[in-house]
Design a protein around this motif. Structure first.
Motif, PDB file in Angstrom:
ATOM      1  N   ALA A 136       0.768  -1.162  -0.270  1.00 55.65           N
ATOM      2  CA  ALA A 136      -0.118   0.445   0.374  1.00 55.65           C
ATOM      3  C   ALA A 136       0.874   1.501   0.008  1.00 55.65           C
ATOM      4  N   ARG A 137       1.801   1.386   0.895  1.00 50.91           N
ATOM      5  CA  ARG A 137       2.447   2.480   0.954  1.00 50.91           C
ATOM      6  C   ARG A 137       3.896   2.547  -0.842  1.00 50.91           C
ATOM      7  N   ARG A 138       3.885   1.854  -0.172  1.00 51.25           N
ATOM      8  CA  ARG A 138       4.471   1.529  -1.927  1.00 51.25           C
ATOM      9  C   ARG A 138       3.954   2.204  -3.261  1.00 51.25           C
TER      10      ARG A 138
ATOM     11  N   THR B  16      11.077  -1.800  11.202  1.00 49.33           N
ATOM     12  CA  THR B  16      10.340  -2.188  10.565  1.00 49.33           C
ATOM     13  C   THR B  16       9.868  -0.312  10.005  1.00 49.33           C
ATOM     14  N   ARG B  17      10.232   0.164  11.127  1.00 50.83           N
ATOM     15  CA  ARG B  17       9.602   1.429  11.546  1.00 50.83           C
ATOM     16  C   ARG B  17      10.733   2.476   9.738  1.00 50.83           C
ATOM     17  N   LYS B  18      11.798   1.534   9.861  1.00 49.81           N
ATOM     18  CA  LYS B  18      12.898   2.253   8.277  1.00 49.81           C
ATOM     19  C   LYS B  18      12.038   2.134   7.328  1.00 49.81           C
ATOM     20  N   LYS B  19      11.609   0.803   7.797  1.00 47.20           N
ATOM     21  CA  LYS B  19      11.096  -0.134   5.946  1.00 47.20           C
ATOM     22  C   LYS B  19      10.053   0.817   5.805  1.00 47.20           C
ATOM     23  N   ALA B  20       8.932   1.297   6.524  1.00 47.40           N
ATOM     24  CA  ALA B  20       7.828   1.636   6.146  1.00 47.40           C
ATOM     25  C   ALA B  20       8.641   3.050   5.710  1.00 47.40           C
ATOM     26  N   ARG B  21       9.492   3.511   6.040  1.00 50.35           N
ATOM     27  CA  ARG B  21       9.633   5.069   6.193  1.00 50.35           C
ATOM     28  C   ARG B  21      10.004   4.567   4.697  1.00 50.35           C
ATOM     29  N   LYS B  22      10.945   3.531   4.131  1.00 51.38           N
ATOM     30  CA  LYS B  22      11.503   3.441   3.116  1.00 51.38           C
ATOM     31  C   LYS B  22      10.130   3.388   1.858  1.00 51.38           C
ATOM     32  N   ASP B  23       9.057   2.454   1.972  1.00 51.78           N
ATOM     33  CA  ASP B  23       8.456   1.846   1.529  1.00 51.78           C
ATOM     34  C   ASP B  23       7.288   3.201   1.031  1.00 51.78           C
ATOM     35  N   THR B  24       7.307   4.595   1.776  1.00 51.46           N
ATOM     36  CA  THR B  24       6.448   6.059   1.175  1.00 51.46           C
ATOM     37  C   THR B  24       7.203   6.366  -0.134  1.00 51.46           C
ATOM     38  N   ALA B  25       8.456   6.156   0.762  1.00 50.18           N
ATOM     39  CA  ALA B  25       9.087   7.504  -0.010  1.00 50.18           C
ATOM     40  C   ALA B  25       9.287   6.742  -1.654  1.00 50.18           C
ATOM     41  N   ALA B  26       9.234   5.732  -1.711  1.00 48.45           N
ATOM     42  CA  ALA B  26       8.592   4.822  -3.118  1.00 48.45           C
ATOM     43  C   ALA B  26       7.885   4.995  -3.478  1.00 48.45           C
ATOM     44  N   GLY B  27       6.785   4.773  -2.697  1.00 49.63           N
ATOM     45  CA  GLY B  27       5.218   5.777  -3.366  1.00 49.63           C
ATOM     46  C   GLY B  27       5.181   7.144  -4.048  1.00 49.63           C
ATOM     47  N   GLN B  28       5.928   7.400  -2.762  1.00 50.90           N
ATOM     48  CA  GLN B  28       5.652   8.929  -3.270  1.00 50.90           C
ATOM     49  C   GLN B  28       7.127   9.378  -4.854  1.00 50.90           C
TER      50      GLN B  28
ATOM     51  N   SER C 105      13.708   3.721  -5.142  1.00 48.82           N
ATOM     52  CA  SER C 105      13.780   2.209  -5.449  1.00 48.82           C
ATOM     53  C   SER C 105      15.160   1.777  -5.485  1.00 48.82           C
ATOM     54  N   PRO C 106      15.220   0.922  -5.869  1.00 46.49           N
ATOM     55  CA  PRO C 106      16.539  -0.316  -6.317  1.00 46.49           C
ATOM     56  C   PRO C 106      17.228  -0.766  -8.045  1.00 46.49           C
ATOM     57  N   SER C 107      17.583  -0.580  -8.281  1.00 51.05           N
ATOM     58  CA  SER C 107      17.857  -1.235 -10.060  1.00 51.05           C
ATOM     59  C   SER C 107      17.041  -2.473 -10.315  1.00 51.05           C
ATOM     60  N   LYS C 108      16.705  -2.361 -11.381  1.00 52.74           N
ATOM     61  CA  LYS C 108      15.979  -2.817 -12.184  1.00 52.74           C
ATOM     62  C   LYS C 108      15.876  -4.889 -11.707  1.00 52.74           C
TER      63      LYS C 108
END
Length: 174
Positions: A56-58, A75-87, A93-96
């Motif tokens: 969802a965040r992504r 977990t919190r760090k992962k959530a922040r990363k997911d949000t950043a990727a989603g925006q 986001s990591p390479s292909k």
């Protein structure tokens, strides 16, 4: 990548002005369906929920990361990363190549897990234990909020059912 219908439902929820957690619920539901359909398994109902929230965040749902102390720092760090990727932030986001490899690995790992995590029983247990951790006031507020979204007919049906339950319980005690 979440299915198109899930994204569509989440967007409809957003347009209807529903809370981010409601929008995220669509992704969690999709994850449960995946496990039930046997696409992969999960260790626990909690893991299925976590995968759904991450998706969802992504996908750009505005979900806040868990509060300090509510979840591990990782977990919190992962959530922040997911949000950043989603925006769509640069470099978030990591390479292909990494994405493809990681995706294959996670799928392979999850396929070794059991499908029991998404059983009605497991999900119900998870929901109950999560609710039990919350203060009574917040549970009551949630129930009140839920009652407002019901129509008059559904409310009266719920009241009738509650009265029946009370009557049955009073009866059982004597």
């Amino acid at each position: 990548m979440p299915e198109r219908k899930t994204l569509a439902r989440a967007q409809a929820d957003k347009r209807a002005g529903k809370a981010p957690s409601t929008q995220a619920g669509e992704f969690v539901k999709e994850e449960m369906e995946h496990v039930r359909a046997g696409k992969h398994g999960v260790r626990s109902a909690k893991q299925a929920v976590a995968i759904g929230l991450s998706k969802a965040r992504r996908a750009g749902v505005d979900l806040k990361p868990p509060k300090k102390g509510a979840a591990s720092e990782a977990t919190r760090k992962k959530a922040r990363k997911d949000t950043a990727a989603g925006q769509g932030k640069a470099g978030s986001s990591p390479s292909k190549e990494t994405r493809a490899k990681r995706s294959r690995t996670t799928t392979a790992v999850l396929q070794r897990e059991s499908r029991r995590g998404a059983s009605h029983e497991a999900v119900s247990k998870q929901a109950k234990s999560a609710a039990a951790k919350r203060p009574a006031a917040s549970r009551s507020a949630a129930a009140k909020k839920a009652a407002q979204t019901k129509g008059a007919a559904a409310r009266s049906a719920a009241a009738k059912k509650a009265a029946r339950t009370r009557a049955a319980r009073a009866h059982a005690h004597h």
